[in-house]
Write an enzyme that holds these catalytic residues in place. Structure first.
Site, PDB file in Angstrom:
ATOM      1  N   ASP A   1       0.026   5.160   0.745  1.00 38.12           N
ATOM      2  CA  ASP A   1      -0.229   6.081   2.057  1.00 38.12           C
ATOM      3  C   ASP A   1      -0.276   5.496   3.503  1.00 38.12           C
ATOM      4  O   ASP A   1      -1.051   4.347   3.561  1.00 38.12           O
ATOM      5  CB  ASP A   1      -1.458   6.988   1.767  1.00 38.12           C
ATOM      6  CG  ASP A   1      -1.531   8.187   0.705  1.00 38.12           C
ATOM      7  OD1 ASP A   1      -0.320   8.869   0.930  1.00 38.12           O
ATOM      8  OD2 ASP A   1      -2.004   8.200  -0.290  1.00 38.12           O
TER       9      ASP A   1
ATOM     10  N   ASP B   1       0.749  -1.126   0.212  1.00 39.54           N
ATOM     11  CA  ASP B   1       0.046   0.059  -0.008  1.00 39.54           C
ATOM     12  C   ASP B   1       0.780   1.284  -0.015  1.00 39.54           C
ATOM     13  O   ASP B   1       2.163   1.235   0.172  1.00 39.54           O
ATOM     14  CB  ASP B   1      -0.736   0.065   1.363  1.00 39.54           C
ATOM     15  CG  ASP B   1      -1.952   1.138   1.250  1.00 39.54           C
ATOM     16  OD1 ASP B   1      -2.543   1.460   0.352  1.00 39.54           O
ATOM     17  OD2 ASP B   1      -1.937   1.638   2.356  1.00 39.54           O
TER      18      ASP B   1
ATOM     19  N   LYS C   1     -10.601  -1.643  -1.671  1.00 41.68           N
ATOM     20  CA  LYS C   1     -10.389  -2.562  -0.611  1.00 41.68           C
ATOM     21  C   LYS C   1     -11.514  -2.281   0.441  1.00 41.68           C
ATOM     22  O   LYS C   1     -12.069  -1.125   0.671  1.00 41.68           O
ATOM     23  CB  LYS C   1      -9.022  -2.172   0.285  1.00 41.68           C
ATOM     24  CG  LYS C   1      -8.013  -2.195  -0.605  1.00 41.68           C
ATOM     25  CD  LYS C   1      -6.678  -1.656  -0.136  1.00 41.68           C
ATOM     26  CE  LYS C   1      -5.536  -1.741  -0.932  1.00 41.68           C
ATOM     27  NZ  LYS C   1      -4.277  -0.824  -0.576  1.00 41.68           N
TER      28      LYS C   1
END
Length: 232
Positions: free
Chosen positions: A14, A12, A146
Site C-alpha cells: 500500500d 511494500d 515495522k
C-alpha cells in the site's frame, strides 16, 4: 549486469504498488462505527500501515481480549477485500513497469506488508502481478510489525539473499526505519508521507515513474553513511 549486481527487491504494497488507502479508510470507518466509535481521517492517516492489533488498540484502547481484537480486524479486512473485488485497483505510476522490468532481469522480488496474506493476494490478483513475486511476507507472520526489521529479514531469508544484497521500496517512515535496521538499502516513494519524513531513506522520489533505468543498480551499490541519492 543488472541481475548480477542486484540480488533482491522487497516491496511494500500500500502506497508503493497501489493506493488503496481510501478503501482501508472506508473499511475501518464502517468497522469502528459498529463499535460505536467515529474514526476521523487524521487518526487513520497516523495509524495507516500499522498492524491491525496496533490500530485497534490505538482507537479502542488496550482492554479488549485477543479474540475480540481478531474479530474486529477480520471484519475490517472482509470489508476491504469486498471493496477491492467490487471497485478494482489501479497500480501507482511506474509500479508495474518496474515489476516487469526486474522480473525480466531475473531479480527475485517479494512483497513485505503489514496486511494479511488474503489482502496481499487480493491486491496482486487485481493487478495481475501474482506471478512476479517469489515470496510474500504478511503481517500475521511476524510478532512485531515495522519498524521492527523482522519481516524484511524473513523475506531475505526465504529468497536466500543476504540483507545487504536487498533493496527495499517503502512509502512510510516506519518501513524506512525497518529497512535501515535490517541493513538494507531503501528507496522511498513520497505517496503517503512528505519527503522530509522519509529522509532516512537512501533515495526519496515522488513516483516510481521518475526513476532512471539504473536506479536499482545504484541503490545496490550503496554503503552505510553514503550521501542520499538524487536525480529523480
Amino acid at each position: 549486469m543488472a541481475a548480477q549486481m542486484l540480488l533482491a527487491v522487497l516491496w511494500d504494497m500500500d502506497g508503493v504498488l497501489v493506493d488503496s488507502a481510501p478503501y482501508h479508510y472506508r473499511a475501518w470507518k464502517d468497522t469502528f462505527a459498529e463499535e460505536g466509535v467515529l474514526l476521523d481521517e487524521a487518526t487513520f492517516r497516523r495509524t495507516f500501515g500499522q498492524r491491525n492489533d496496533t490500530i485497534i488498540a490505538d482507537v479502542l484502547g488496550s482492554g479488549l481480549s485477543p479474540e475480540r481484537v481478531a474479530a474486529i480486524g477480520a471484519a475490517k479486512e472482509r470489508r476491504y477485500r469486498a471493496l477491492v473485488a467490487r471497485e478494482g485497483l489501479s497500480p501507482l505510476p511506474g509500479a508495474m513497469e518496474w515489476l516487469h522490468r526486474l522480473h525480466r532481469r531475473g531479480v527475485p522480488q517479494a512483497v513485505v506488508s503489514s496486511a494479511p496474506r488474503e489482502n496481499i493476494e487480493a491486491v496482486l490478483g487485481a493487478l495481475g502481478a501474482s506471478d512476479l513475486f517469489q515470496t510474500l511476507v504478511s503481517g500475521e507472520e511476524v510478532e512485531q510489525g515495522k519498524p521492527d526489521p523482522t519481516s524484511f529479514l524473513l523475506a531475505a531469508r526465504r529468497l536466500g539473499v543476504l540483507p545487504e544484497h536487498c533493496v527495499v521500496v517503502e512509502d512510510a517512515p516506519a518501513g524506512v526505519e525497518a529497512a535501515r535496521r535490517a541493513g538494507m538499502a531503501c528507496l522511498a516513494v513520497a505517496t503517503t508521507h512528505p519527503r522530509e519524513r522519509l529522509a532516512a531513506a537512501d533515495w526519496v522520489v515522488e513516483s516510481l515513474a521518475d526513476l532512471p533505468e539504473d536506479a536499482f543498480e545504484r541503490l545496490r551499490r550503496r554503503l552505510p553513511g553514503d550521501v542520499p541519492l538524487s536525480g529523480a
